[in-house]
Structures are given as C-alpha cells and as structure tokens.
Design a protein around this motif. Structure first.
Motif, PDB file in Angstrom:
ATOM      1  N   THR A   1       0.742  -1.381   0.023  1.00 36.68           N
ATOM      2  CA  THR A   1       0.110  -0.312   0.261  1.00 36.68           C
ATOM      3  C   THR A   1       0.670   1.619  -0.108  1.00 36.68           C
ATOM      4  OG1 THR A   1      -2.146  -0.536   1.256  1.00 36.68           O
ATOM      5  CG2 THR A   1      -1.514   1.306   1.380  1.00 36.68           C
ATOM      6  N   ILE A   2       1.783   1.232   0.972  1.00 33.50           N
ATOM      7  CA  ILE A   2       3.083   2.394   0.811  1.00 33.50           C
ATOM      8  C   ILE A   2       3.335   2.498  -0.859  1.00 33.50           C
ATOM      9  CG2 ILE A   2       5.002   2.892   1.850  1.00 33.50           C
ATOM     10  CD1 ILE A   2       3.655   1.437   4.389  1.00 33.50           C
ATOM     11  N   VAL A   3       3.688   1.300  -0.986  1.00 36.60           N
ATOM     12  CA  VAL A   3       4.789   1.907  -2.661  1.00 36.60           C
ATOM     13  C   VAL A   3       3.852   1.651  -3.542  1.00 36.60           C
ATOM     14  CG1 VAL A   3       5.924   0.550  -4.146  1.00 36.60           C
ATOM     15  CG2 VAL A   3       6.301  -0.055  -1.411  1.00 36.60           C
ATOM     16  N   GLN A   4       2.734   1.803  -3.604  1.00 43.04           N
ATOM     17  CA  GLN A   4       1.902   2.142  -4.819  1.00 43.04           C
ATOM     18  C   GLN A   4       1.447   3.709  -4.183  1.00 43.04           C
ATOM     19  OE1 GLN A   4       1.756   0.355  -7.232  1.00 43.04           O
ATOM     20  NE2 GLN A   4       1.987  -1.559  -6.805  1.00 43.04           N
ATOM     21  N   GLY A   5       1.246   4.174  -3.131  1.00 44.97           N
ATOM     22  CA  GLY A   5       0.483   5.553  -2.971  1.00 44.97           C
ATOM     23  C   GLY A   5       1.662   5.924  -3.320  1.00 44.97           C
ATOM     24  N   ILE A   6       2.750   5.823  -2.842  1.00 44.93           N
ATOM     25  CA  ILE A   6       4.587   6.596  -3.862  1.00 44.93           C
ATOM     26  C   ILE A   6       4.483   6.983  -5.424  1.00 44.93           C
ATOM     27  CG2 ILE A   6       6.660   7.139  -3.196  1.00 44.93           C
ATOM     28  CD1 ILE A   6       6.667   5.716   0.002  1.00 44.93           C
ATOM     29  N   ASP A   7       4.162   5.201  -5.636  1.00 42.57           N
ATOM     30  CA  ASP A   7       4.154   5.561  -6.862  1.00 42.57           C
ATOM     31  C   ASP A   7       3.296   6.172  -7.287  1.00 42.57           C
ATOM     32  OD1 ASP A   7       6.254   3.570  -6.845  1.00 42.57           O
ATOM     33  OD2 ASP A   7       5.017   2.124  -7.315  1.00 42.57           O
ATOM     34  N   THR A   8       1.756   6.854  -6.927  1.00 41.04           N
ATOM     35  CA  THR A   8       0.946   7.304  -7.374  1.00 41.04           C
ATOM     36  C   THR A   8       1.323   8.540  -7.440  1.00 41.04           C
ATOM     37  OG1 THR A   8      -1.097   5.648  -5.952  1.00 41.04           O
ATOM     38  CG2 THR A   8      -1.624   8.149  -6.536  1.00 41.04           C
ATOM     39  N   PHE A   9       1.595   8.889  -6.395  1.00 46.26           N
ATOM     40  CA  PHE A   9       2.163  10.446  -6.449  1.00 46.26           C
ATOM     41  C   PHE A   9       3.547  11.142  -7.399  1.00 46.26           C
ATOM     42  CE2 PHE A   9       5.704  13.259  -4.365  1.00 46.26           C
ATOM     43  CZ  PHE A   9       5.204  14.395  -4.207  1.00 46.26           C
ATOM     44  N   VAL A  10       4.317   9.913  -7.292  1.00 46.22           N
ATOM     45  CA  VAL A  10       5.860  10.606  -8.010  1.00 46.22           C
ATOM     46  C   VAL A  10       5.221   9.982 -10.038  1.00 46.22           C
ATOM     47  CG1 VAL A  10       7.349   8.809  -9.927  1.00 46.22           C
ATOM     48  CG2 VAL A  10       7.086   8.975  -6.801  1.00 46.22           C
ATOM     49  N   GLY A  11       3.493   9.548  -9.906  1.00 47.61           N
ATOM     50  CA  GLY A  11       3.203   9.243 -11.141  1.00 47.61           C
ATOM     51  C   GLY A  11       2.334  10.693 -11.203  1.00 47.61           C
ATOM     52  N   ALA A  12       1.702  11.727 -10.353  1.00 47.07           N
ATOM     53  CA  ALA A  12       0.974  12.511 -10.194  1.00 47.07           C
ATOM     54  C   ALA A  12       2.279  13.401 -10.690  1.00 47.07           C
ATOM     55  CB  ALA A  12       0.126  13.091  -8.933  1.00 47.07           C
ATOM     56  N   VAL A  13       3.251  13.741  -9.961  1.00 50.69           N
ATOM     57  CA  VAL A  13       4.096  14.678 -10.460  1.00 50.69           C
ATOM     58  C   VAL A  13       4.904  14.969 -11.971  1.00 50.69           C
ATOM     59  CG1 VAL A  13       6.390  15.083  -9.329  1.00 50.69           C
ATOM     60  CG2 VAL A  13       4.985  14.445  -8.404  1.00 50.69           C
ATOM     61  N   GLN A  14       5.365  13.701 -11.986  1.00 51.27           N
ATOM     62  CA  GLN A  14       4.967  13.464 -13.790  1.00 51.27           C
ATOM     63  C   GLN A  14       4.602  13.582 -14.150  1.00 51.27           C
ATOM     64  OE1 GLN A  14       6.741   9.308 -14.283  1.00 51.27           O
ATOM     65  NE2 GLN A  14       8.183   9.690 -12.609  1.00 51.27           N
ATOM     66  N   GLY A  15       3.243  13.991 -14.122  1.00 58.10           N
ATOM     67  CA  GLY A  15       2.391  13.945 -15.167  1.00 58.10           C
ATOM     68  C   GLY A  15       1.848  13.212 -15.870  1.00 58.10           C
ATOM     69  N   ASP A  16       2.011  11.595 -15.752  1.00 63.03           N
ATOM     70  CA  ASP A  16       1.416  10.691 -16.669  1.00 63.03           C
ATOM     71  C   ASP A  16       0.443  10.024 -15.948  1.00 63.03           C
ATOM     72  OD1 ASP A  16       1.763   7.936 -16.978  1.00 63.03           O
ATOM     73  OD2 ASP A  16       3.711   8.038 -17.737  1.00 63.03           O
ATOM     74  N   VAL A  17      -0.273  10.203 -16.387  1.00 66.27           N
ATOM     75  CA  VAL A  17      -1.903  10.158 -15.997  1.00 66.27           C
ATOM     76  C   VAL A  17      -2.230   7.872 -16.220  1.00 66.27           C
ATOM     77  CG1 VAL A  17      -3.967   9.463 -16.611  1.00 66.27           C
ATOM     78  CG2 VAL A  17      -3.087  11.254 -16.938  1.00 66.27           C
ATOM     79  N   ALA A  18      -1.463   7.346 -16.518  1.00 63.59           N
ATOM     80  CA  ALA A  18      -1.304   5.994 -16.651  1.00 63.59           C
ATOM     81  C   ALA A  18      -0.668   5.371 -15.518  1.00 63.59           C
ATOM     82  CB  ALA A  18      -1.145   5.161 -17.456  1.00 63.59           C
ATOM     83  N   LYS A  19       0.576   6.169 -15.309  1.00 58.92           N
ATOM     84  CA  LYS A  19       1.130   5.996 -13.402  1.00 58.92           C
ATOM     85  C   LYS A  19       0.577   7.254 -12.138  1.00 58.92           C
ATOM     86  CE  LYS A  19       5.897   5.257 -15.940  1.00 58.92           C
ATOM     87  NZ  LYS A  19       6.871   6.328 -16.009  1.00 58.92           N
ATOM     88  N   THR A  20      -0.415   7.017 -12.664  1.00 62.08           N
ATOM     89  CA  THR A  20      -0.977   8.010 -11.698  1.00 62.08           C
ATOM     90  C   THR A  20      -1.996   6.584 -10.616  1.00 62.08           C
ATOM     91  OG1 THR A  20       0.125   9.897 -11.981  1.00 62.08           O
ATOM     92  CG2 THR A  20      -1.608   9.891 -10.558  1.00 62.08           C
ATOM     93  N   VAL A  21      -3.070   6.245 -11.711  1.00 59.54           N
ATOM     94  CA  VAL A  21      -4.657   6.076 -11.790  1.00 59.54           C
ATOM     95  C   VAL A  21      -4.346   4.391 -11.662  1.00 59.54           C
ATOM     96  CG1 VAL A  21      -6.299   4.983 -12.715  1.00 59.54           C
ATOM     97  CG2 VAL A  21      -5.764   7.584 -12.877  1.00 59.54           C
ATOM     98  N   GLY A  22      -2.925   4.302 -12.416  1.00 66.03           N
ATOM     99  CA  GLY A  22      -3.178   2.035 -12.091  1.00 66.03           C
ATOM    100  C   GLY A  22      -2.289   2.205 -10.596  1.00 66.03           C
ATOM    101  N   PRO A  23      -1.074   2.803 -10.257  1.00 71.64           N
ATOM    102  CA  PRO A  23      -0.541   2.816  -8.854  1.00 71.64           C
ATOM    103  C   PRO A  23      -1.835   2.906  -7.552  1.00 71.64           C
ATOM    104  CG  PRO A  23       0.986   3.862  -9.774  1.00 71.64           C
ATOM    105  CD  PRO A  23      -0.493   3.304 -10.656  1.00 71.64           C
ATOM    106  N   ALA A  24      -2.416   3.973  -8.026  1.00 72.37           N
ATOM    107  CA  ALA A  24      -4.207   5.102  -7.205  1.00 72.37           C
ATOM    108  C   ALA A  24      -5.037   3.579  -6.945  1.00 72.37           C
ATOM    109  CB  ALA A  24      -4.416   6.081  -7.600  1.00 72.37           C
ATOM    110  N   VAL A  25      -5.693   3.394  -8.388  1.00 70.68           N
ATOM    111  CA  VAL A  25      -6.574   1.922  -7.700  1.00 70.68           C
ATOM    112  C   VAL A  25      -5.462   0.363  -7.304  1.00 70.68           C
ATOM    113  CG1 VAL A  25      -7.642   0.097  -9.069  1.00 70.68           C
ATOM    114  CG2 VAL A  25      -7.662   2.045 -10.085  1.00 70.68           C
ATOM    115  N   LEU A  26      -4.263   0.194  -7.055  1.00 70.51           N
ATOM    116  CA  LEU A  26      -3.848  -0.905  -6.548  1.00 70.51           C
ATOM    117  C   LEU A  26      -3.873  -0.553  -5.409  1.00 70.51           C
ATOM    118  CD1 LEU A  26      -0.930  -2.108  -9.303  1.00 70.51           C
ATOM    119  CD2 LEU A  26      -2.968  -3.756  -8.436  1.00 70.51           C
TER     120      LEU A  26
END
Length: 126
Positions: free
Chosen positions: A80-105
């Motif tokens: 949960t922590i890993v995917q939460g941080i991955d969501t943050f990284v994806g959001a910072v990069q502005g990549d929707v797929a790298k934000t939504v995918g980890p957020a759902v997981l």
C-alpha cells in the motif's frame, strides 16, 4: 451465521488479500525490472527499486506457506505504501497511467487488507 459460513468467510478474506497483494507486488516488480532493462546496469535507482520489489514479491508469494495473517497484512501494508508513493510520483510526472494504476492498486489493497484485518480470524473470534 453457521460455523462453516464463518470459516469460509475467514478463508476468503485471506485469499482475497493474498491475491491482491501478489498482483500489486507483481506489477511493482514488473515495472522496476522494465526500468532496469530500459536503463541498463547504469540505472542505479532502477536496480535498487528492482531489488526491493523482488523481495516484496517473494515475501508475498510465500505467505500462504505459513498461513500467517499478520505477515500477509504487513506485506499488504508495505505494498500500500509502495503503490501510494508510486501514485504520487506518477502525479508529479503528470503521467495519468502512472497515477491511476498505482492509485487503484493502493485502494484495492487497502480494502482487501481491511477485509482480512476485520475478519474473525484476526480478531481472535474463531
């Protein structure tokens, strides 16, 4: 609720949490290995990420051997922590797929872990 129904629900909670955690860890290790392949051995950050992701997926895969709810919950919390941080990284990069995918997981893992943690097995009411 009959005893067999409660036993089935407790078993289902474990296996649902296990499946979600393994999927989350598998996705994480896949992306980190792809980053290593993409960047080669010079991609030090990707190598470190791959080593940690590999450790998490191995732990997730062996959890049923011990049938330890607490261990599985710890691995689910880590994912949960890993995917939460991955969501943050994806959001910072502005990549929707790298934000939504980890957020759902992340959210699905939280739900599955909560389902297991609230089951009678973990709370000591067998």
């Amino acid at each position: 609720m009959s005893e067999s129904t409660r036993t089935a629900a407790r078993g289902a909670a474990f296996w649902i949490c296990y499946a979600v955690t393994v999927i989350s860890a598998g996705v994480s290790v896949t992306f980190s290995v792809l980053a290593v392949v993409d960047g080669g051995l010079e991609a030090t950050d990707a190598l470190y990420a791959a080593s940690r992701s590999t450790a998490l997926v191995v732990l997730a895969l062996v959890a049923p051997l011990f049938r330890s709810d607490d261990a599985l919950l710890a691995i689910a919390a880590a994912m949960t922590i890993v995917q939460g941080i991955d969501t943050f990284v994806g959001a910072v990069q502005g990549d929707v797929a790298k934000t939504v995918g980890p957020a759902v997981l992340c959210l699905v893992t939280i739900v599955a872990a909560t389902f297991l943690a609230r089951s009678d097995r973990v709370r000591g009411r067998a």
